[in-house]
Design an enzyme around this catalytic site. Sequence first.
Site, PDB file in Angstrom:
ATOM      1  N   HIS A 122     -41.074  51.128  -1.158  1.00  0.00           N
ATOM      2  CA  HIS A 122     -42.178  52.060  -1.381  1.00  0.00           C
ATOM      3  C   HIS A 122     -43.469  51.433  -0.873  1.00  0.00           C
ATOM      4  O   HIS A 122     -43.588  50.208  -0.775  1.00  0.00           O
ATOM      5  CB  HIS A 122     -42.318  52.388  -2.864  1.00  0.00           C
ATOM      6  CG  HIS A 122     -41.231  53.268  -3.372  1.00  0.00           C
ATOM      7  ND1 HIS A 122     -41.279  54.637  -3.275  1.00  0.00           N
ATOM      8  CD2 HIS A 122     -40.048  52.970  -3.958  1.00  0.00           C
ATOM      9  CE1 HIS A 122     -40.184  55.148  -3.789  1.00  0.00           C
ATOM     10  NE2 HIS A 122     -39.415  54.153  -4.211  1.00  0.00           N
ATOM     11  N   ALA A 165     -23.021  34.505  -6.541  1.00  0.00           N
ATOM     12  CA  ALA A 165     -23.182  35.530  -7.566  1.00  0.00           C
ATOM     13  C   ALA A 165     -24.605  35.534  -8.123  1.00  0.00           C
ATOM     14  O   ALA A 165     -25.203  34.490  -8.345  1.00  0.00           O
ATOM     15  CB  ALA A 165     -22.187  35.289  -8.697  1.00  0.00           C
TER      16      ALA A 165
END
Length: 197
Positions: A122, A165
């Site tokens: 954005h 991870a």
Amino acid sequence: MPHIELQNFLDHVNRGDLIQGGTEQHRFMHAAAQQALQIVTELNTGYHTPEQVRALLAQLTGHAVDDSVTVFPSFYSEFGKNLNIGKNVFINIGCRFQDTGGITIGDGTLIGHGSTLTTLNHSIDPDRRADMIPAPIVVGHNAWLGAGVTVLPGVTIGDGAIVGAGAVVTKDVPANAIVAGVPATLIRMTGFTATPN
């Protein structure tokens, strides 16, 4: 759906052109999202055979998905039509792909459960916050994204790379590198050279 063709929209976002809030492109994106949400809702409701999952993915993406692809639902995509999945790809449970800006996943890649790939930013101007800047994600062949990885817009992950991870990938990852952390940083090279499938 607004009067804009899918290919025109894809050309717009694949050039990295701004999606200005309230414009025809913005309205098209939201209408296309409703179609994608219908498909992923069906995909994520009840049991589907691997063949049925691939058929729903083909409907979502608008093109054939190779028989070697395995996706374990739940799986989420807010657009679908800018998602390209190679052969022998495995996507584990609970992944979220925001593919409006373009996601390409190379052959032989593994994506761990709960990973998020996002291709829209954005505007940082609060008065233009509805504006979006698309930037594609490219994951090379034989890469491995561990569980809970987040990949931000515009990132390329090289062939044979491993992302640990929980990592947040904010910049490109070299081929055959191991990265981890928030933000992801180089741990070491794998010592192997990925070869195409």
